[in-house]
Scaffold this active site. Sequence first.
Site, short mmCIF file in Angstrom:
data_model
loop_
_atom_site.label_atom_id
_atom_site.label_comp_id
_atom_site.label_asym_id
_atom_site.label_seq_id
_atom_site.Cartn_x
_atom_site.Cartn_y
_atom_site.Cartn_z
CB CYS A 98 18.74 42.46 -9.76
SG CYS A 98 19.33 41.11 -8.69
CB SER A 144 20.39 40.88 -2.25
OG SER A 144 19.57 39.98 -1.53
CG HIS A 191 19.45 45.13 -5.91
ND1 HIS A 191 18.26 45.37 -6.55
CD2 HIS A 191 19.56 43.79 -5.78
CE1 HIS A 191 17.66 44.22 -6.82
NE2 HIS A 191 18.42 43.25 -6.37
CD GLU A 217 17.77 48.97 -6.92
OE1 GLU A 217 17.21 47.88 -6.72
OE2 GLU A 217 18.82 49.07 -7.59
#
Length: 307
Positions: free
Chosen positions: A142, A192, A235, A237
Amino acid sequence: MPIKIPNDLPAVKVLESENIFVMTELRAMTQDIRPLRIALLNLMPTKIDTETQFSRLLGNTPLQIELTLVHTKTHKSKNTSQEHLLNFYVDFDSIEKEYFDGLLITGAPVEKMEFEEVEYWDELCRIMEWSKTHVFSTFFVCWGAQAGLHYFYGLDKQLLDEKLFGVFPHRVECSESRLFRGFDDVFMIPHSRHTTVLREDIEKVSDIKILASSEQAGVFAMEDEKNHRIFITGHPEYDPRTLEKEYLRDKNLGLPILPPENYYPDNDDTKAPLVSWRSHANLLYSNWLNYYVYQTTPYDIKGGVGK
């Protein structure tokens, strides 16, 4: 095979409850094999959540991983206790002379700032420069990916008209990519962020190959094969409730925020979110560890880094 982490790290109990094979330092000392040395530079404010998320993915492989948690010295965390940092983290000065099979650089909530305005930018640049000669493969996530693209290739990020927030479908563009071996034609990944790196700018860099993208989220994964670097813009994760925490935080603060896309059934935030990215997240990190680190890194790390 397990991930080797400090004996008392809070993530241990969480991962063991999920049947993730965790090996404490004490037990690992009795084994006569060399684990893969992976450093995690954790730039997120919620460090315990983030270290648990990455430990979960790194621990779900047939390889033994020795994880070193790293934090920046030039930024004092407001959300993680000093006791936790002292017990489980090191700063860059402590590892500068060491060599690692892999390095993970996380995202950070500083994307609206210019890179040079970020408090720890100079320190991060030192770490990225050090990675050229002390890390075999580096994986940027990110904002970490945006920072790496800016530092190594001079690419700038662009502010989006509105926050990219939700779980979006992606497609593999490079069918021969080892990073996406075993992936379905379409896979879901959370995003995000308020900024992006434009595809047309990425395509101008001859060293970078685009591996996967999304119509809504843009370029997702890139590789610089020559320099052993991976960049991902989302993301994978994230836990099932991570997007919800961000959503409720902003909603409770009265900020203009819509529910994350493709997250709640029927877009109804009273319903439990559906997880649609977990299997591909595990496969992504397994592929990185196997094909980009384990299969190619030499037994003597020092002799193979930077070659």
